[in-house]
Design a protein around this motif. Structure first.
Motif, short mmCIF file in Angstrom:
data_model
loop_
_atom_site.label_atom_id
_atom_site.label_comp_id
_atom_site.label_asym_id
_atom_site.label_seq_id
_atom_site.Cartn_x
_atom_site.Cartn_y
_atom_site.Cartn_z
N VAL A 43 0.86 -1.18 0.00
CA VAL A 43 0.00 0.00 0.00
C VAL A 43 0.90 1.23 0.00
N GLU A 44 1.08 1.80 -1.15
CA GLU A 44 1.89 3.00 -1.29
C GLU A 44 0.97 4.21 -1.43
N VAL A 45 1.47 5.34 -0.99
CA VAL A 45 0.69 6.58 -1.09
C VAL A 45 1.00 7.22 -2.44
N GLN B 16 -2.60 3.88 -6.51
CA GLN B 16 -3.05 2.92 -5.49
C GLN B 16 -4.02 3.56 -4.49
N LEU B 17 -4.71 4.59 -4.91
CA LEU B 17 -5.63 5.27 -4.02
C LEU B 17 -6.71 4.34 -3.48
N ARG C 292 -6.41 1.15 -2.82
CA ARG C 292 -5.80 0.32 -1.76
C ARG C 292 -5.62 1.14 -0.48
N GLU C 293 -5.17 2.37 -0.64
CA GLU C 293 -4.98 3.23 0.52
C GLU C 293 -6.31 3.48 1.22
N THR C 294 -7.35 3.73 0.45
CA THR C 294 -8.69 3.93 1.01
C THR C 294 -9.14 2.69 1.78
N PHE D 262 -7.28 0.34 3.10
CA PHE D 262 -6.44 0.18 4.28
C PHE D 262 -6.88 1.10 5.41
N TRP D 263 -7.05 2.39 5.12
CA TRP D 263 -7.42 3.34 6.17
C TRP D 263 -8.84 3.11 6.68
#
Length: 140
Positions: free
Chosen positions: A40-42, A46-47, A49-51, A53-54
């Motif tokens: 999960v990179e910022v 990869q938005l 994936r980040e969403t 994850f958070w």
């Protein structure tokens, strides 16, 4: 009734985790396929994936917070008012920024925590404000 805050916080967290696992299952599958570490990179690509994850971390945080609230109430019989005010600020900001979201539930949970804190303070001091019971103001 005042002991509902902790279990409802836990339930909210669990429901949020279940929601994100179902709604973002494709993103989590990709994360696991890539080996999980540094998956999960910022970056804009990869938005999603980040969403995911958070969102998952928010749910997990609510489960932990709910457990802490249950523990605190079982030992002290009350909750600190700052917790309710903090949840209220979080829920209000979230509901303003994302009106179609679960932040409205956070607002309700904040009110329950504030109610529990107020009842706990009332039961402990015999007043609503924590001041003297004979109507005189107290100084600290």
């Amino acid at each position: 009734m005042r002991r509902l805050s902790g279990p409802l916080l836990v339930a909210t967290g669990v429901l949020d985790i279940l929601y994100v696992l179902v709604s973002y299952s494709r993103q989590f599958a990709t994360i696991f396929q890539e080996g999980f570490v540094d998956a999960v990179e910022v970056v804009p690509a990869q938005l999603d994936r980040e969403t995911a994850f958070w969102h998952l971390m928010f749910g997990a945080t609510f489960v932990v917070l709910g457990g802490l609230v249950c523990w605190t109430q079982s030992r002290t019989g009350t909750l600190p008012a700052f917790l309710g005010w903090s949840l209220l600020a979080l829920g209000l900001l979230g509901a303003i920024l994302v009106p179609v979201s679960g932040f409205w539930l956070v607002l309700l949970l904040a009110l329950l925590v504030l109610l529990a804190a107020r009842r706990g303070a009332t039961a402990k001091t015999g007043t609503d404000s924590g001041g003297a019971t004979d109507g005189r103001a107290t100084s600290n």
